[in-house]
Enzyme design. Sequence first.
Site, mmCIF file in Angstrom:
data_model
loop_
_atom_site.group_PDB
_atom_site.id
_atom_site.type_symbol
_atom_site.label_atom_id
_atom_site.label_comp_id
_atom_site.label_asym_id
_atom_site.label_seq_id
_atom_site.Cartn_x
_atom_site.Cartn_y
_atom_site.Cartn_z
ATOM 1 N N GLU A 84 42.452 -76.879 101.759
ATOM 2 C CA GLU A 84 42.415 -75.657 101.397
ATOM 3 C C GLU A 84 41.769 -74.748 101.837
ATOM 4 O O GLU A 84 41.790 -73.262 101.435
ATOM 5 C CB GLU A 84 42.527 -76.004 100.347
ATOM 6 C CG GLU A 84 43.032 -76.777 99.998
ATOM 7 C CD GLU A 84 42.923 -76.478 97.921
ATOM 8 O OE1 GLU A 84 42.121 -75.832 96.908
ATOM 9 O OE2 GLU A 84 44.001 -77.516 97.156
ATOM 10 N N LYS A 127 51.520 -75.947 87.509
ATOM 11 C CA LYS A 127 52.510 -76.395 89.163
ATOM 12 C C LYS A 127 53.125 -77.018 89.221
ATOM 13 O O LYS A 127 53.561 -78.167 88.317
ATOM 14 C CB LYS A 127 51.231 -77.881 90.039
ATOM 15 C CG LYS A 127 50.124 -77.285 90.017
ATOM 16 C CD LYS A 127 48.836 -78.537 90.352
ATOM 17 C CE LYS A 127 47.758 -78.549 91.003
ATOM 18 N NZ LYS A 127 47.344 -79.887 91.606
#
Length: 427
Positions: free
Chosen positions: A211, A343
């Site tokens: 990430e 999400k």
Amino acid sequence: MNATAIATVSARQVFDSRGRPTVEAEVTLAGGASGRASSPSGASRGAAEACELRDGYPDQFGGLGVSLAVAGVKAEIRPALIGRDGLDQHGLDALLRRLDGTPQLSRLGGNAILAVSIAAARAGAAALGQPLWRRLGELSGGGLPASMPLPMVNILSGGLHASRGMDVQDFLVMPIGAATYSQALEWALRVRAAATELCEQRSITTLLADEGGLSPGFEDSDHALSLMVRAIERAGLRPGEDAAIALDIAASSLTDDQGRYVFQRAGVVLGAAGLIDLLEDWAARWPIVSIEDGLGEEDWANWPELTRRLGHIQLVGDDLFATQADRIDRGARDGAANAALIKINQNGTLTGTFEAIAAARAAGFATVVSARSGETEDAFIADLAVGVGGGQIKIGSVRGGERMAKYNQLLRLEAEGLSLAGWRTND
Ligand code: PGA
Ligand code: ZN
């Protein structure tokens, strides 16, 4: 055909930020408006989340190809959607679920269905001439005004995002004292740069994790927490006042087959009680304001105790809730967690995601709209977080085009005059 009727649906295989295949879909309405979207993909996935349909052909992309998911869009989803009203998002999403016919969207694939669902929302907004964030706010029916989310930004990475270089998955900074989104982003960038300098000073590798965070590979989590505080100070900010620490323990990925928590790097194995003690100790000694997945996704027995002991800070359920309204409802009943990670691909449709957000609101839980560790350049979640007044957003670190696409889209939306959602703890 009515101008807002769906004229065609197409799909293709594209690649995410880890270079893995994912599904991109495009929905075009009869009047010419169209929308495109691609699905993200997680590494530390919850068992309850929507399934990704992967080909499993070992000679193609290590089995991760999505040609079957793309073929399903063309053979089944397209004929079912053509002629339907492109503005009827809830009806389209219900149809997609019915068409799949499985609880976790395993037949046509959550990766295929989500891309179509989001592409349809974009096409609908385009047909109405509406900004996407405004359209999403209306569709969600959530009743909260649009606002800029406070970002929680990954600085140090471990767990499944960094070859298990550290036990804890994410050490994040939350610029809780920032007055605006752009100030929050600037502070996070400063902390990220300061952390890089501190690593360089100590000859620690500054290569990027999945990430875009640093992975200093500390065996002891206290060393990572100490580096976080020093990076905040080096950035000219006051720890705990201007900028605080958030953690994602991703405890499900530490769980062994007996339900114990294995901190491999630290060389300790803890039961739930031991892990709760450890987190309480960290929260007492460090300026931590949020802990995600502090216990495993099926550890319902111990989540209420964690919440009793640490409920004065934000306790986020990610794998625990998997963006499913029924699991969030259970969390509310059991007193498990006080915030929900949102999400889109854990749920699989936009409407289902709105339902999860509504369940969190009904429970009095905060929401954190979140990216996945595998992302594309699609910045949809930026508009989602703003439109539903999500409060917080978690995109990863401030590195990589797939992350910056979202941070930059938020800068564009801030220019519309939206203000930053306030940060509050339950103190
Ligand atoms: P994932 O991780 O996208 O790899 O699941 C993100 C998170 O755990 O929050
Ligand atoms: Zn998580």
